[in-house]
Design a protein around this motif. Structure first.
Motif, PDB file in Angstrom:
ATOM      1  N   LYS A  44       0.802  -1.222   0.000  1.00  0.00           N
ATOM      2  CA  LYS A  44       0.000   0.000   0.000  1.00  0.00           C
ATOM      3  C   LYS A  44       0.837   1.275   0.000  1.00  0.00           C
ATOM      4  O   LYS A  44       0.470   2.260  -0.642  1.00  0.00           O
ATOM      5  CB  LYS A  44      -0.941   0.010   1.208  1.00  0.00           C
ATOM      6  N   VAL A  45       1.944   1.269   0.739  1.00  0.00           N
ATOM      7  CA  VAL A  45       2.741   2.493   0.850  1.00  0.00           C
ATOM      8  C   VAL A  45       3.826   2.535  -0.229  1.00  0.00           C
ATOM      9  O   VAL A  45       3.826   3.405  -1.097  1.00  0.00           O
ATOM     10  CB  VAL A  45       3.355   2.626   2.258  1.00  0.00           C
ATOM     11  N   TYR A  46       4.757   1.559  -0.178  1.00  0.00           N
ATOM     12  CA  TYR A  46       5.772   1.538  -1.228  1.00  0.00           C
ATOM     13  C   TYR A  46       5.126   1.317  -2.593  1.00  0.00           C
ATOM     14  O   TYR A  46       5.566   1.882  -3.603  1.00  0.00           O
ATOM     15  CB  TYR A  46       6.813   0.452  -0.959  1.00  0.00           C
ATOM     16  N   GLY A  47       4.088   0.495  -2.631  1.00  0.00           N
ATOM     17  CA  GLY A  47       3.380   0.261  -3.884  1.00  0.00           C
ATOM     18  C   GLY A  47       2.791   1.537  -4.454  1.00  0.00           C
ATOM     19  O   GLY A  47       2.850   1.785  -5.666  1.00  0.00           O
ATOM     20  N   PHE A  48       2.230   2.373  -3.576  1.00  0.00           N
ATOM     21  CA  PHE A  48       1.665   3.650  -4.014  1.00  0.00           C
ATOM     22  C   PHE A  48       2.736   4.534  -4.632  1.00  0.00           C
ATOM     23  O   PHE A  48       2.572   5.070  -5.733  1.00  0.00           O
ATOM     24  CB  PHE A  48       1.014   4.363  -2.826  1.00  0.00           C
ATOM     25  N   PHE A  49       3.863   4.694  -3.925  1.00  0.00           N
ATOM     26  CA  PHE A  49       4.922   5.556  -4.437  1.00  0.00           C
ATOM     27  C   PHE A  49       5.565   4.974  -5.688  1.00  0.00           C
ATOM     28  O   PHE A  49       5.871   5.708  -6.641  1.00  0.00           O
ATOM     29  CB  PHE A  49       5.982   5.790  -3.353  1.00  0.00           C
ATOM     30  N   ASP A  50       5.784   3.654  -5.720  1.00  0.00           N
ATOM     31  CA  ASP A  50       6.398   3.047  -6.895  1.00  0.00           C
ATOM     32  C   ASP A  50       5.519   3.213  -8.134  1.00  0.00           C
ATOM     33  O   ASP A  50       6.014   3.524  -9.228  1.00  0.00           O
ATOM     34  CB  ASP A  50       6.666   1.558  -6.645  1.00  0.00           C
ATOM     35  N   ASN A  51       4.223   3.003  -7.974  1.00  0.00           N
ATOM     36  CA  ASN A  51       3.312   3.165  -9.113  1.00  0.00           C
ATOM     37  C   ASN A  51       3.281   4.612  -9.597  1.00  0.00           C
ATOM     38  O   ASN A  51       3.221   4.881 -10.799  1.00  0.00           O
ATOM     39  CB  ASN A  51       1.903   2.719  -8.735  1.00  0.00           C
ATOM     40  N   LYS A  52       3.337   5.521  -8.649  1.00  0.00           N
ATOM     41  CA  LYS A  52       3.320   6.946  -8.994  1.00  0.00           C
ATOM     42  C   LYS A  52       4.618   7.366  -9.662  1.00  0.00           C
ATOM     43  O   LYS A  52       4.612   8.110 -10.654  1.00  0.00           O
ATOM     44  CB  LYS A  52       3.087   7.769  -7.728  1.00  0.00           C
ATOM     45  N   HIS A  53       5.730   6.877  -9.130  1.00  0.00           N
ATOM     46  CA  HIS A  53       7.029   7.271  -9.657  1.00  0.00           C
ATOM     47  C   HIS A  53       7.358   6.595 -10.984  1.00  0.00           C
ATOM     48  O   HIS A  53       8.058   7.176 -11.814  1.00  0.00           O
ATOM     49  CB  HIS A  53       8.125   6.937  -8.642  1.00  0.00           C
ATOM     50  N   ALA A  54       6.891   5.364 -11.175  1.00  0.00           N
ATOM     51  CA  ALA A  54       7.283   4.585 -12.354  1.00  0.00           C
ATOM     52  C   ALA A  54       6.918   5.281 -13.655  1.00  0.00           C
ATOM     53  O   ALA A  54       7.728   5.323 -14.594  1.00  0.00           O
ATOM     54  CB  ALA A  54       6.643   3.199 -12.301  1.00  0.00           C
ATOM     55  N   GLN A  55       5.710   5.815 -13.725  1.00  0.00           N
ATOM     56  CA  GLN A  55       5.274   6.454 -14.966  1.00  0.00           C
ATOM     57  C   GLN A  55       6.147   7.659 -15.303  1.00  0.00           C
ATOM     58  O   GLN A  55       6.620   7.801 -16.435  1.00  0.00           O
ATOM     59  CB  GLN A  55       3.813   6.899 -14.853  1.00  0.00           C
ATOM     60  N   VAL A  56       6.386   8.507 -14.316  1.00  0.00           N
ATOM     61  CA  VAL A  56       7.206   9.695 -14.548  1.00  0.00           C
ATOM     62  C   VAL A  56       8.648   9.298 -14.838  1.00  0.00           C
ATOM     63  O   VAL A  56       9.307   9.861 -15.715  1.00  0.00           O
ATOM     64  CB  VAL A  56       7.139  10.634 -13.328  1.00  0.00           C
ATOM     65  N   PHE A  57       9.143   8.307 -14.111  1.00  0.00           N
ATOM     66  CA  PHE A  57      10.522   7.846 -14.299  1.00  0.00           C
ATOM     67  C   PHE A  57      10.723   7.331 -15.717  1.00  0.00           C
ATOM     68  O   PHE A  57      11.728   7.640 -16.368  1.00  0.00           O
ATOM     69  CB  PHE A  57      10.834   6.757 -13.277  1.00  0.00           C
ATOM     70  N   ASN A  58       9.779   6.564 -16.219  1.00  0.00           N
ATOM     71  CA  ASN A  58       9.891   6.034 -17.576  1.00  0.00           C
ATOM     72  C   ASN A  58       9.840   7.148 -18.612  1.00  0.00           C
ATOM     73  O   ASN A  58      10.495   7.075 -19.663  1.00  0.00           O
ATOM     74  CB  ASN A  58       8.787   5.009 -17.835  1.00  0.00           C
ATOM     75  N   GLU A  59       9.055   8.199 -18.336  1.00  0.00           N
ATOM     76  CA  GLU A  59       9.029   9.355 -19.228  1.00  0.00           C
ATOM     77  C   GLU A  59      10.405  10.023 -19.262  1.00  0.00           C
ATOM     78  O   GLU A  59      10.906  10.400 -20.323  1.00  0.00           O
ATOM     79  CB  GLU A  59       7.983  10.365 -18.763  1.00  0.00           C
ATOM     80  N   LEU A  60      11.013  10.161 -18.107  1.00  0.00           N
ATOM     81  CA  LEU A  60      12.330  10.780 -18.021  1.00  0.00           C
ATOM     82  C   LEU A  60      13.385   9.966 -18.755  1.00  0.00           C
ATOM     83  O   LEU A  60      14.318  10.516 -19.339  1.00  0.00           O
ATOM     84  CB  LEU A  60      12.735  10.940 -16.557  1.00  0.00           C
ATOM     85  N   CYS A  61      13.240   8.660 -18.717  1.00  0.00           N
ATOM     86  CA  CYS A  61      14.234   7.781 -19.323  1.00  0.00           C
ATOM     87  C   CYS A  61      14.095   7.685 -20.835  1.00  0.00           C
ATOM     88  O   CYS A  61      15.084   7.449 -21.539  1.00  0.00           O
ATOM     89  CB  CYS A  61      14.140   6.380 -18.724  1.00  0.00           C
ATOM     90  N   ASN A  62      12.886   7.863 -21.340  1.00  0.00           N
ATOM     91  CA  ASN A  62      12.632   7.590 -22.749  1.00  0.00           C
ATOM     92  C   ASN A  62      12.349   8.821 -23.602  1.00  0.00           C
ATOM     93  O   ASN A  62      12.467   8.760 -24.822  1.00  0.00           O
ATOM     94  CB  ASN A  62      11.456   6.613 -22.879  1.00  0.00           C
ATOM     95  N   ASN A  63      11.973   9.927 -22.980  1.00  0.00           N
ATOM     96  CA  ASN A  63      11.605  11.105 -23.756  1.00  0.00           C
ATOM     97  C   ASN A  63      12.814  11.879 -24.263  1.00  0.00           C
ATOM     98  O   ASN A  63      13.887  11.856 -23.660  1.00  0.00           O
ATOM     99  CB  ASN A  63      10.735  12.046 -22.916  1.00  0.00           C
ATOM    100  N   LYS A  64      12.610  12.565 -25.363  1.00  0.00           N
ATOM    101  CA  LYS A  64      13.629  13.434 -25.918  1.00  0.00           C
ATOM    102  C   LYS A  64      13.830  14.628 -24.998  1.00  0.00           C
ATOM    103  O   LYS A  64      12.880  15.168 -24.441  1.00  0.00           O
ATOM    104  CB  LYS A  64      13.204  13.898 -27.311  1.00  0.00           C
TER     105      LYS A  64
END
Length: 292
Positions: free
Chosen positions: A67-87
């Motif tokens: 619930k806690v780490y899962g919440f933050f990981d799910n929230k961070h993952a989308q933004v993190f992947n954008e940072l890693c893949n976007n121009k």
């Protein structure tokens, strides 16, 4: 229903960025240094029941992990992947993206078992929950409880300490913010042979962490074989560390696992690191990480 047991202290969404098409990567294991092994993210950088809450019944409960780490990981993952893949363009360093990175650093630091003793020392020195910006109240009257012996009893509870790692990570944003107000995030794309490697402790700080505000200081974080992030003085020229020295630093500071998508490169890197270490040159080499 099965209870989650394998709790990753390095988020799986982060590890996934270093995998090949078959969802595996190669690891150098300091406890088994004779060969390079192929593994998947689910097989490394975890501890059984690391974040399980046991309570008086001694039955593991996955609330903190799911619930806690899962919440933050799910929230961070989308933004993190954008940072890693976007121009990288004028829209790249948005407030939301920087906000996620700023939170990710202290979360990764205190979530990591390499820092458990440091965290225990911090908690042992505390006299009350107020030092974590927490209060405790009587469930019936609602009155705040200031009994320091009771505060100390809670501070010494293993379950509480697991939860407090998250609270302490958030606490980095409440104090001494001005200390690092001139720092900014930069991205370094690199397509050279082998690229960037990572580890089970991927944060490379310029200065030793002596107080909580130092977690907001200069830091390097590889985020894929082809991209690395750096938080550094905004007035410094737009240069970056030598990739090989950054990778040697990852090996040196890793607790156990060093990770790469390229087996041949990892073998060469480890071999050269061992040569430099045995010759006594490693300390001088590591000092060059921030000289650029």
């Amino acid at each position: 229903m099965s209870i989650s047991k394998r709790h990753h202290f390095i988020p799986k969404y982060y590890l996934n960025n270093f995998t090949n098409e078959d969802n595996t990567f190669y690891i150098f294991d300091k406890k088994n240094p004779k060969k390079i092994l192929r593994r998947s993210p689910k097989q490394v950088c975890f501890e059984d029941h690391r974040n399980s809450m046991f309570g008086k019944s001694n039955i593991p409960h996955p609330y903190l992990e799911e619930k806690v780490y899962g919440f933050f990981d799910n929230k961070h993952a989308q933004v993190f992947n954008e940072l890693c893949n976007n121009k990288v363009d004028l829209e790249y360093w948005s407030i939301d993206r920087v906000h996620v990175l700023e939170y990710l650093i202290p979360f990764m630091y205190w979530r990591n078992p390499k820092n458990d003793q440091e965290f225990d020392n911090i908690i042992n020195s505390m006299k009350s929950l107020h030092e974590l910006d927490l209060t405790i109240s009587n469930g019936n009257s609602g009155d705040e409880i200031d009994d320091l012996e009771f505060h100390k009893e809670i501070l010494n509870t293993p379950d509480f300490r697991k939860a407090a790692r998250i609270n302490y990570g958030i606490k980095t944003f409440r104090h001494n913010v001005k200390k690092h107000k001139e720092l900014e995030w930069r991205v370094y794309d690199y397509q050279g042979f082998g690229g960037f490697v990572t580890s089970d402790f991927p944060l490379l700080f310029k200065n030793k962490i002596l107080e909580i505000a130092d977690l907001r200081g200069d830091v390097i974080l590889p985020v894929s074989p082809y991209r690395s992030f750096m938080r550094i003085d905004e007035n410094k020229e737009n240069n970056f560390p030598t990739p090989a020295i950054q990778n040697f630093s990852q090996i040196h500071y890793a607790d156990r696992f060093v990770i790469s998508h390229n087996k041949e490169y990892l073998e060469l890197l480890v071999s050269e690191y061992n040569r430099i270490s045995s010759s006594g040159e490693i300390d001088d080499l590591l000092k060059k990480l921030w000289v650029f």
